[in-house]
Structure formats: structure tokens, C-alpha cells
Write a protein that holds these residues in place. Structure first.
Motif, PDB file in Angstrom:
ATOM      1  N   PHE A 294       0.836  -1.198   0.000  1.00  0.00           N
ATOM      2  CA  PHE A 294       0.000   0.000   0.000  1.00  0.00           C
ATOM      3  C   PHE A 294       0.872   1.249   0.000  1.00  0.00           C
ATOM      4  O   PHE A 294       0.651   2.178  -0.787  1.00  0.00           O
ATOM      5  N   GLY A 295       1.875   1.276   0.860  1.00  0.00           N
ATOM      6  CA  GLY A 295       2.777   2.427   0.899  1.00  0.00           C
ATOM      7  C   GLY A 295       3.522   2.612  -0.410  1.00  0.00           C
ATOM      8  O   GLY A 295       3.659   3.740  -0.905  1.00  0.00           O
ATOM      9  N   LEU A 296       3.980   1.517  -0.986  1.00  0.00           N
ATOM     10  CA  LEU A 296       4.686   1.583  -2.264  1.00  0.00           C
ATOM     11  C   LEU A 296       3.760   2.074  -3.376  1.00  0.00           C
ATOM     12  O   LEU A 296       4.152   2.899  -4.205  1.00  0.00           O
ATOM     13  N   GLY A 297       2.519   1.584  -3.372  1.00  0.00           N
ATOM     14  CA  GLY A 297       1.548   2.036  -4.370  1.00  0.00           C
ATOM     15  C   GLY A 297       1.221   3.510  -4.219  1.00  0.00           C
ATOM     16  O   GLY A 297       1.131   4.252  -5.207  1.00  0.00           O
ATOM     17  N   ALA A 298       1.054   3.969  -2.983  1.00  0.00           N
ATOM     18  CA  ALA A 298       0.790   5.389  -2.745  1.00  0.00           C
ATOM     19  C   ALA A 298       1.979   6.229  -3.200  1.00  0.00           C
ATOM     20  O   ALA A 298       1.809   7.293  -3.806  1.00  0.00           O
ATOM     21  N   TYR A 299       3.176   5.746  -2.932  1.00  0.00           N
ATOM     22  CA  TYR A 299       4.373   6.449  -3.372  1.00  0.00           C
ATOM     23  C   TYR A 299       4.432   6.511  -4.901  1.00  0.00           C
ATOM     24  O   TYR A 299       4.730   7.561  -5.482  1.00  0.00           O
TER      25      TYR A 299
ATOM     26  N   GLY B 241      -7.912   0.054 -12.730  1.00  0.00           N
ATOM     27  CA  GLY B 241      -7.061   0.984 -11.992  1.00  0.00           C
ATOM     28  C   GLY B 241      -7.800   1.670 -10.853  1.00  0.00           C
ATOM     29  O   GLY B 241      -7.292   1.769  -9.732  1.00  0.00           O
ATOM     30  N   LEU B 242      -8.999   2.142 -11.136  1.00  0.00           N
ATOM     31  CA  LEU B 242      -9.797   2.804 -10.096  1.00  0.00           C
ATOM     32  C   LEU B 242     -10.205   1.810  -9.003  1.00  0.00           C
ATOM     33  O   LEU B 242     -10.191   2.138  -7.808  1.00  0.00           O
ATOM     34  N   THR B 243     -10.561   0.604  -9.410  1.00  0.00           N
ATOM     35  CA  THR B 243     -10.914  -0.437  -8.445  1.00  0.00           C
ATOM     36  C   THR B 243      -9.728  -0.720  -7.536  1.00  0.00           C
ATOM     37  O   THR B 243      -9.865  -0.770  -6.304  1.00  0.00           O
ATOM     38  N   HIS B 244      -8.550  -0.888  -8.137  1.00  0.00           N
ATOM     39  CA  HIS B 244      -7.332  -1.172  -7.385  1.00  0.00           C
ATOM     40  C   HIS B 244      -7.067  -0.064  -6.360  1.00  0.00           C
ATOM     41  O   HIS B 244      -6.802  -0.345  -5.180  1.00  0.00           O
ATOM     42  N   LYS B 245      -7.178   1.155  -6.787  1.00  0.00           N
ATOM     43  CA  LYS B 245      -6.889   2.299  -5.926  1.00  0.00           C
ATOM     44  C   LYS B 245      -7.895   2.423  -4.782  1.00  0.00           C
ATOM     45  O   LYS B 245      -7.510   2.506  -3.605  1.00  0.00           O
ATOM     46  N   TYR B 246      -9.180   2.452  -5.108  1.00  0.00           N
ATOM     47  CA  TYR B 246     -10.184   2.732  -4.077  1.00  0.00           C
ATOM     48  C   TYR B 246     -10.408   1.554  -3.129  1.00  0.00           C
ATOM     49  O   TYR B 246     -10.615   1.750  -1.936  1.00  0.00           O
ATOM     50  N   VAL B 247     -10.328   0.339  -3.636  1.00  0.00           N
ATOM     51  CA  VAL B 247     -10.483  -0.817  -2.751  1.00  0.00           C
ATOM     52  C   VAL B 247      -9.265  -0.917  -1.828  1.00  0.00           C
ATOM     53  O   VAL B 247      -9.400  -1.322  -0.664  1.00  0.00           O
ATOM     54  N   ALA B 248      -8.095  -0.502  -2.301  1.00  0.00           N
ATOM     55  CA  ALA B 248      -6.914  -0.481  -1.428  1.00  0.00           C
ATOM     56  C   ALA B 248      -7.133   0.486  -0.263  1.00  0.00           C
ATOM     57  O   ALA B 248      -6.787   0.176   0.884  1.00  0.00           O
ATOM     58  N   TRP B 249      -7.707   1.635  -0.531  1.00  0.00           N
ATOM     59  CA  TRP B 249      -7.999   2.588   0.544  1.00  0.00           C
ATOM     60  C   TRP B 249      -9.057   2.037   1.501  1.00  0.00           C
ATOM     61  O   TRP B 249      -8.950   2.206   2.724  1.00  0.00           O
ATOM     62  N   ILE B 250     -10.060   1.384   0.964  1.00  0.00           N
ATOM     63  CA  ILE B 250     -11.087   0.763   1.822  1.00  0.00           C
ATOM     64  C   ILE B 250     -10.445  -0.325   2.690  1.00  0.00           C
ATOM     65  O   ILE B 250     -10.732  -0.424   3.893  1.00  0.00           O
ATOM     66  N   LEU B 251      -9.569  -1.126   2.081  1.00  0.00           N
ATOM     67  CA  LEU B 251      -8.867  -2.163   2.837  1.00  0.00           C
ATOM     68  C   LEU B 251      -8.069  -1.550   3.979  1.00  0.00           C
ATOM     69  O   LEU B 251      -8.081  -2.065   5.093  1.00  0.00           O
ATOM     70  N   MET B 252      -7.387  -0.439   3.722  1.00  0.00           N
ATOM     71  CA  MET B 252      -6.602   0.195   4.782  1.00  0.00           C
ATOM     72  C   MET B 252      -7.502   0.673   5.922  1.00  0.00           C
ATOM     73  O   MET B 252      -7.125   0.595   7.094  1.00  0.00           O
ATOM     74  N   GLY B 253      -8.689   1.148   5.594  1.00  0.00           N
ATOM     75  CA  GLY B 253      -9.645   1.511   6.639  1.00  0.00           C
ATOM     76  C   GLY B 253     -10.027   0.311   7.479  1.00  0.00           C
ATOM     77  O   GLY B 253     -10.064   0.380   8.716  1.00  0.00           O
ATOM     78  N   LEU B 254     -10.282  -0.806   6.814  1.00  0.00           N
ATOM     79  CA  LEU B 254     -10.632  -2.036   7.526  1.00  0.00           C
ATOM     80  C   LEU B 254      -9.449  -2.553   8.353  1.00  0.00           C
ATOM     81  O   LEU B 254      -9.632  -3.040   9.479  1.00  0.00           O
ATOM     82  N   VAL B 255      -8.246  -2.407   7.833  1.00  0.00           N
ATOM     83  CA  VAL B 255      -7.047  -2.803   8.581  1.00  0.00           C
ATOM     84  C   VAL B 255      -6.919  -1.961   9.848  1.00  0.00           C
ATOM     85  O   VAL B 255      -6.586  -2.485  10.919  1.00  0.00           O
ATOM     86  N   LEU B 256      -7.189  -0.668   9.750  1.00  0.00           N
ATOM     87  CA  LEU B 256      -7.143   0.191  10.942  1.00  0.00           C
ATOM     88  C   LEU B 256      -8.177  -0.246  11.977  1.00  0.00           C
ATOM     89  O   LEU B 256      -7.885  -0.279  13.182  1.00  0.00           O
ATOM     90  N   ILE B 257      -9.367  -0.587  11.529  1.00  0.00           N
ATOM     91  CA  ILE B 257     -10.407  -1.078  12.442  1.00  0.00           C
ATOM     92  C   ILE B 257      -9.952  -2.394  13.078  1.00  0.00           C
ATOM     93  O   ILE B 257     -10.095  -2.595  14.285  1.00  0.00           O
ATOM     94  N   HIS B 258      -9.401  -3.281  12.266  1.00  0.00           N
ATOM     95  CA  HIS B 258      -8.908  -4.582  12.732  1.00  0.00           C
ATOM     96  C   HIS B 258      -7.826  -4.393  13.803  1.00  0.00           C
ATOM     97  O   HIS B 258      -7.886  -4.993  14.887  1.00  0.00           O
ATOM     98  N   ALA B 259      -6.850  -3.544  13.513  1.00  0.00           N
ATOM     99  CA  ALA B 259      -5.764  -3.292  14.459  1.00  0.00           C
ATOM    100  C   ALA B 259      -6.302  -2.595  15.714  1.00  0.00           C
ATOM    101  O   ALA B 259      -5.898  -2.929  16.835  1.00  0.00           O
ATOM    102  N   GLY B 260      -7.210  -1.646  15.525  1.00  0.00           N
ATOM    103  CA  GLY B 260      -7.810  -0.966  16.673  1.00  0.00           C
ATOM    104  C   GLY B 260      -8.575  -1.919  17.568  1.00  0.00           C
ATOM    105  O   GLY B 260      -8.513  -1.825  18.800  1.00  0.00           O
TER     106      GLY B 260
END
Length: 182
Positions: A28-33, A140-159
Motif C-alpha cells: 500500500f505504501g509503495l503504491g501510494a508512493y 485501476g480505479l478499483t485497485h486504488k479505491y479498494v486499497a484505501w477501503i482495505l486500509m480503513g478495515l485494517v485500521l479497524i482490525h488493528a484498533g
């Protein structure tokens, strides 16, 4: 201690969890970069190819992890509330679904014009479908936006794991860090 038990995750489950978590966060970080880096920047292609190859590795880890999960015992949940009984399996299911959507859309983006993905010189993952420009844009749009949604879910999971550890004071987080002898 290698296999899961009714009360504890085994070494294999812990390994798969953390390898897939770290790879997912790194990708995710590499993709954002990459999206902010610029296509014509000097190192863009080498960084992009690292992203592609690690994505293939992550896909392999996730597939093996899923097979392991489906063929192993699952430790019992430490909280018996109705929201937990619904939320925990739902969140795990969504994590897998979003990961597969991201991995598949990433594969489609990388191989859209018939090129294969070189995985660190070890093997090539061939293209199986050619995409039109509009289909590529959707991937491309699916890859980008679902990655952001996944990161939100990861934050909830970690929280949730941290809340279990610090507020509920149960072993939910600890048993994903080290196996215990039942």
C-alpha cells in the motif's frame, strides 16, 4: 504449536498473518508512493516492478493462508457478544475479499497489454486477458479505491486488537503474537 488449537493460533497461522499484513502495508505504501512519484521519474519502472512482483508473492501467501485457514481449527473467539459473533467473521471475510479484489485488479493492470509479470527473475506470470482502455481504467480505479477501503478495515482490525488487549484485557492480541501450549 505449529497447528492451531481451540484456544490458540499456531506458528503457521501467526507467520501467515504477519507476513501478509506486512506485505499488504508495504505494498500500500509503495503504491501510494508510485501514484505520487511520476511515471517519467528515473526509478519509476524499477519501483513499479517491485510492486508487481511483491503483489504476486502476496497473492501466493494469501492463497496458502486461506487453504491453511480452511483446513485448520479456528481458535474460539474470546468475546461472546452478538456484535462480536457477527463482526469478527465478517471483518475476516471482508479482508480476504478486498485483498483478492486488489490482487486481481493489480494483475489485470500489469498484464493489460499482454505483458507478463517478472517475479524477481524466478518466474513469469503470463497475461491471460487483454484489456481495452476503459476496462483498464476501471481496473485501476478499483485497485486504488479498494486499497484505501482495505486500509480503513485494517485500521479497524488493528484498533479492535488493541482494544481487546488494553481495555478488555483478553488474550486476543497476544495469541496472534505467540502460540501457547494448551
Amino acid at each position: 504449536m505449529m497447528r492451531d488449537s481451540k484456544n490458540s493460533f499456531g506458528i503457521a497461522s501467526i507467520f501467515f498473518h504477519w507476513v501478509s499484513a506486512l506485505l499488504t502495508l508495504f505494498l500500500f505504501g509503495l503504491g501510494a508512493y508510485l501514484t505520487s512519484y511520476g511515471y517519467y521519474s528515473p526509478d519509476y519502472l524499477s519501483i513499479a516492478h517491485l510492486h508487481y512482483a511483491l503483489g504476486v508473492i502476496l497473492a501466493g501467501v494469501i492463497i496458502v493462508r486461506l487453504v491453511w485457514r480452511l483446513t485448520s481449527k479456528t481458535p474460539k473467539t474470546l468475546v461472546n457478544s452478538v456484535p462480536a459473533k457477527i463482526g469478527i467473521p465478517l471483518s475476516k471475510f471482508l479482508l480476504y475479499v478486498f485483498l483478492f479484489i486488489i490482487l486481481i485488479s493489480g494483475y489485470l493492470i500489469c498484464t493489460a497489454e499482454g505483458q507478463s509479470i517478472n517475479v524477481f527473475g524466478l518466474f513469469q506470470l503470463p497475461s491471460v486477458v487483454l484489456l481495452e482502455v476503459e476496462q483498464l481504467n476501471i481496473a485501476g480505479l478499483t485497485h486504488k479505491y479498494v486499497a484505501w477501503i482495505l486500509m480503513g478495515l485494517v485500521l479497524i482490525h488493528a484498533g479492535a486488537a488493541l482494544a481487546h488487549h488494553f481495555f478488555l484485557r483478553d488474550r486476543t492480541l497476544v495469541r496472534m503474537l505467540k502460540p501457547s501450549k494448551d
